[in-house]
Write a protein that holds these residues in place. Structure first.
Motif, PDB file in Angstrom:
ATOM      1  N   ALA A 202       0.835  -1.208   0.000  1.00 45.71           N
ATOM      2  CA  ALA A 202       0.000   0.000   0.000  1.00 45.71           C
ATOM      3  C   ALA A 202       0.867   1.254   0.000  1.00 45.71           C
ATOM      4  N   CYS A 203       1.947   1.229   0.772  1.00 45.67           N
ATOM      5  CA  CYS A 203       2.856   2.383   0.806  1.00 45.67           C
ATOM      6  C   CYS A 203       3.519   2.596  -0.552  1.00 45.67           C
ATOM      7  N   ALA A 204       4.000   1.512  -1.158  1.00 41.08           N
ATOM      8  CA  ALA A 204       4.679   1.623  -2.450  1.00 41.08           C
ATOM      9  C   ALA A 204       3.731   2.167  -3.514  1.00 41.08           C
ATOM     10  N   GLU A 205       2.488   1.703  -3.492  1.00 43.45           N
ATOM     11  CA  GLU A 205       1.530   2.174  -4.490  1.00 43.45           C
ATOM     12  C   GLU A 205       1.137   3.620  -4.232  1.00 43.45           C
ATOM     13  N   GLN A 206       1.045   4.003  -2.967  1.00 41.81           N
ATOM     14  CA  GLN A 206       0.751   5.398  -2.644  1.00 41.81           C
ATOM     15  C   GLN A 206       1.877   6.303  -3.145  1.00 41.81           C
ATOM     16  N   ALA A 207       3.101   5.809  -3.054  1.00 46.45           N
ATOM     17  CA  ALA A 207       4.263   6.580  -3.505  1.00 46.45           C
ATOM     18  C   ALA A 207       4.462   6.506  -5.013  1.00 46.45           C
ATOM     19  N   GLN A 208       3.737   5.596  -5.665  1.00 41.11           N
ATOM     20  CA  GLN A 208       3.947   5.314  -7.089  1.00 41.11           C
ATOM     21  C   GLN A 208       5.405   4.934  -7.347  1.00 41.11           C
ATOM     22  N   ASP A 209       5.930   4.138  -6.422  1.00 43.22           N
ATOM     23  CA  ASP A 209       7.306   3.652  -6.516  1.00 43.22           C
ATOM     24  C   ASP A 209       7.256   2.275  -7.169  1.00 43.22           C
ATOM     25  N   TRP A 210       7.402   2.236  -8.479  1.00 41.11           N
ATOM     26  CA  TRP A 210       7.224   0.996  -9.223  1.00 41.11           C
ATOM     27  C   TRP A 210       8.285  -0.055  -8.901  1.00 41.11           C
ATOM     28  N   ARG A 213       7.369  -1.469  -5.523  1.00 42.57           N
ATOM     29  CA  ARG A 213       6.156  -2.283  -5.683  1.00 42.57           C
ATOM     30  C   ARG A 213       6.513  -3.655  -6.239  1.00 42.57           C
ATOM     31  N   ALA A 214       7.374  -3.683  -7.254  1.00 43.20           N
ATOM     32  CA  ALA A 214       7.779  -4.959  -7.853  1.00 43.20           C
ATOM     33  C   ALA A 214       8.528  -5.826  -6.849  1.00 43.20           C
ATOM     34  N   GLU A 215       9.410  -5.219  -6.060  1.00 43.51           N
ATOM     35  CA  GLU A 215      10.177  -5.973  -5.068  1.00 43.51           C
ATOM     36  C   GLU A 215       9.256  -6.586  -4.014  1.00 43.51           C
ATOM     37  N   ILE A 216       8.271  -5.816  -3.556  1.00 47.32           N
ATOM     38  CA  ILE A 216       7.351  -6.326  -2.533  1.00 47.32           C
ATOM     39  C   ILE A 216       6.489  -7.452  -3.098  1.00 47.32           C
ATOM     40  N   ARG A 243       3.145  -2.730 -16.226  1.00 50.74           N
ATOM     41  CA  ARG A 243       4.013  -1.587 -16.515  1.00 50.74           C
ATOM     42  C   ARG A 243       5.475  -1.950 -16.270  1.00 50.74           C
ATOM     43  N   SER A 244       5.874  -3.092 -16.825  1.00 50.36           N
ATOM     44  CA  SER A 244       7.266  -3.523 -16.670  1.00 50.36           C
ATOM     45  C   SER A 244       8.240  -2.561 -17.335  1.00 50.36           C
ATOM     46  N   ASP A 245       7.707  -1.675 -18.198  1.00 51.36           N
ATOM     47  CA  ASP A 245       8.577  -0.686 -18.826  1.00 51.36           C
ATOM     48  C   ASP A 245       9.145   0.295 -17.807  1.00 51.36           C
ATOM     49  N   ARG A 246       8.535   0.347 -16.618  1.00 52.35           N
ATOM     50  CA  ARG A 246       9.026   1.235 -15.569  1.00 52.35           C
ATOM     51  C   ARG A 246      10.052   0.555 -14.664  1.00 52.35           C
ATOM     52  N   LEU A 247      10.380  -0.687 -14.982  1.00 53.85           N
ATOM     53  CA  LEU A 247      11.354  -1.433 -14.194  1.00 53.85           C
ATOM     54  C   LEU A 247      12.661  -1.542 -14.965  1.00 53.85           C
TER      55      LEU A 247
END
Length: 305
Positions: A202-210, A213-216, A243-247
């Protein structure tokens, strides 16, 4: 069922997130203050969660009284007795022994009124320290202290913070929560680990930290596979690939490796080999300097198995 204060607090936090999508940080210390009557009227969401978990219909049944609306006071012993008997708790679950009792009664550490870059870096530094201790001594050493740090850090999310820094704050807390979730899973506390991972996500998605998010989601996928739920693990890994293009290439390799593990557990041989090849291809294009810190541990041998 026998629950400790910490377990009751974690259940309440998880219930509030599930039903209200609110991130809260109810702690074992807070439960203790409810028992002792130091807090007689907790917040609305806390009361609602505790009513549901303890199976009662009214706040009065929990021993809670709004001092601004009522004159009646319940004795502290009644409140303690309810919290023990309402869940079938043994005395040992909520009452500490004579020596441990010396540690009771401390007030929660205050949080800053305003959060800035300094506080965010402190959370990151704490996470690095816990990761180092876990790698050196094992997760058993860090589980309790990292959960304490996480509860304190989660309270910062409600403090004043400049808009430009708030995503960084959520990322820092989410990264700490991922470490706490791993510590729980590593010692076999899987239910607690799942709850903490959901908070981290939830924190990662709130931060839009892709990348975070992937790591979690990767950690959640691994846990599902380890606990005999490879289909859930596959779903989580594929959810992380949105959205793997953001990784980075390393991040994509990590997630395709998770897919391969899940597929192998389900004996889908051809798809497993394809996933391994895809992970290997992505890793061949990996540029470590581009990877976020959460991907630093990922190495070639994890692709090759």
């Amino acid at each position: 069922m026998c629950l400790s204060r910490e377990e009751l607090a974690e259940l309440a936090n998880a219930w509030i997130w599930k039903h209200h999508e609110k991130i809260v940080a109810l702690s074992a210390n807070y439960i203790g203050q409810l028992e002792r009557g130091k807090i007689r009227w907790p917040g609305k969401l806390y009361r609602e969660a505790l009513r549901e978990i303890l199976g009662v219909s009214t706040d009065a049944a929990l021993g809670f009284v709004n001092s601004r609306r009522a004159v009646v006071r319940l004795k502290d012993v009644d409140r303690k007795q309810f919290l023990r008997s309402g869940l079938g708790l043994g005395v040992g679950a909520l009452v500490l022994g004579p020596m441990a009792a010396l540690l009771e009664g401390g007030e929660p550490s205050p949080i800053p009124h305003r959060i800035g870059a300094t506080e965010i870096e402190q959370i990151r530094a704490a996470t690095r320290s816990f990761d180092s201790w876990s790698n050196t001594y094992g997760a058993g050493l860090i589980r309790e202290p990292v959960m304490g740090q996480l509860r304190w850090s989660a309270r910062l999310l409600d403090a004043t913070c400049p808009d430009r820094l708030r995503p960084e704050l959520y990322s820092a807390v989410g990264n700490l929560a991922e470490t706490a979730g791993y510590a729980a899973v590593d010692i076999g506390a899987h239910d607690a680990g799942r709850r903490v991972y959901r908070f981290a996500l939830a924190c990662a998605e709130q931060a839009q930290d892709w990348p975070l998010r992937a790591e979690i989601l990767s950690s959640m996928a691994k846990q599902a596979i380890w606990t005999g739920q490879p289909d859930d693990g596959l779903t989580l890994a594929e959810q992380a690939l949105v959205r793997s293009d953001r990784l980075t290439a390393t991040g994509r390799a990590l997630l395709h490796t998770d897919r391969a593990r899940a597929l192998a557990k389900m004996r889908r041989v051809s798809e497993t080999l394809t996933a391994v090849g895809t992970a290997d291809d992505h890793f061949a294009h990996s540029t470590p300097d581009d990877d976020p810190p959460c991907m630093a541990y990922y190495e070639c041998r994890q692709v090759i198995w």
